[in-house]
Design a protein around this motif. Structure first.
Motif, short mmCIF file in Angstrom:
data_model
loop_
_atom_site.label_atom_id
_atom_site.label_comp_id
_atom_site.label_asym_id
_atom_site.label_seq_id
_atom_site.Cartn_x
_atom_site.Cartn_y
_atom_site.Cartn_z
N GLU A 96 -6.40 -2.13 2.16
CA GLU A 96 -6.80 -1.40 3.37
C GLU A 96 -7.59 -2.30 4.32
O GLU A 96 -7.36 -2.29 5.54
N LYS B 266 -8.62 -1.00 -1.93
CA LYS B 266 -9.54 -1.18 -0.81
C LYS B 266 -9.33 -2.54 -0.14
O LYS B 266 -9.48 -2.68 1.09
N LEU C 248 0.83 -1.20 0.00
CA LEU C 248 0.00 0.00 0.00
C LEU C 248 0.88 1.26 0.00
O LEU C 248 0.58 2.24 -0.71
#
Length: 308
Positions: free
Chosen positions: A71, A68, A8
């Motif tokens: 996350e 996403k 990320l």
């Protein structure tokens, strides 16, 4: 590479720089390694995740889904470790604290370092969210205590301990017709409050503690507010006001963090609006020993930020 935190971070830096060479330099890795890493990842997923055809780089629709996913994976991992802590470290007491993030940046550095230094067996878990969510989490015993402001609005199912507070100021930027050049803190009675309230305002969102108080002032003087913009973060609204978007109502602890710039600050009558800090627990439950110590430490603090 399987570490979702690192992946990320790599993607964030690549999107920011929009250049593989610059991103690799910031990440302290080689450009070929970063390029091959993204290519291998896209090959594994079967679709591109970063649109490189234009500057700045953007995530593709598939990239948004994958971002996403990363996350969520990171959040689930953190939740797992939090839930396992009582079993991995049975000698540790965990205190779960709910707090608004903008309030936490000011209050927690005053409270936690000294507390943790004298209570090495206690581990703190922070849940930084809106006041209403913190209240709900406390009532459902998903957190152990909630640190906030304006206890008058608290649910009756909560007990609270008040300590300290501060006054609010109206921020008047240089482009406002009410701005007074060469002045900083104005006299409290320098303007009629109704003249102030009829100006364009930037305000925090409806679920914030300060917004309830601000709405109360407008209602008290029967004025329909001219709201230019709303934000979930009082730091954002304060900065927007300082930069001339409109007036806003903010507190000393927030204003003091902002860059120095010509503004007027009009002190508001504490009878109209005032911060009172509190730590709350659910009514009727057995209080953990560590939470009792935290409440005592909170009550010992001298929380009275001011601007001169």
């Amino acid at each position: 590479m399987k570490n979702p935190e690192i992946l990320l971070h790599y993607i964030d830096v690549l999107l920011k720089e929009s250049n593989f060479t610059k991103a690799a330099h910031e990440l302290y890795i080689s450009q070929p390694y970063l390029t091959q890493l993204i290519k291998r990842l896209e090959h594994k997923l079967g679709t591109p995740i970063i649109n490189r055809q234009s500057i700045p780089f953007t995530l593709t629709k598939a990239g948004i889904i994958y971002y996403k996913y990363l996350e969520t994976t990171i959040a689930n991992k953190q939740t797992l470790f939090q839930q396992l802590t009582p079993y991995v470290h049975p000698d540790q007491e965990i205190i779960r604290i709910g707090i608004l993030d903008s309030l936490g940046t000011f209050l927690l550095p005053e409270l936690l370092p000294g507390f943790l230094k004298t209570n090495s067996n206690i581990k703190i878990q922070l849940f930084e969210t809106s006041p209403r969510i913190s209240e709900a989490q406390l009532l459902h015993e998903q957190i152990d205590c909630y640190i906030g402001q304006t206890p008058e609005s608290l649910n009756q199912g909560l007990d609270f301990y008040v300590n300290g507070g501060e006054n609010y100021f109206v921020i008047i930027p240089p482009n406002s017709p009410l701005f007074k050049k060469g002045r900083f803190i104005l006299k409290p009675n320098e303007y009629n409050i109704q003249d102030i309230l009829n100006q364009p305002f930037v305000v925090s969102s409806s679920n914030s503690a300060i917004r309830h108080q601000v709405d109360g002032i407008f209602q008290k003087f029967h004025i329909e507010p001219n709201i230019i913009l709303e934000s979930n973060n009082i730091i954002t609204t304060t900065n927007l006001a300082i930069k001339g978007t409109g007036l806003t109502i903010s507190a000393a602890s927030i204003i003091k963090r902002m860059a120095q710039t010509p503004i007027n600050l009009l002190p508001l009558n504490p009878n109209l609006i005032q911060i009172k800090y509190f730590i709350a627990i659910k009514h009727g439950i057995k209080i953990k020993n560590g939470v009792k110590k935290l409440i005592t430490k909170f009550q010992e603090l001298k929380i009275q930020p001011n601007i001169k």
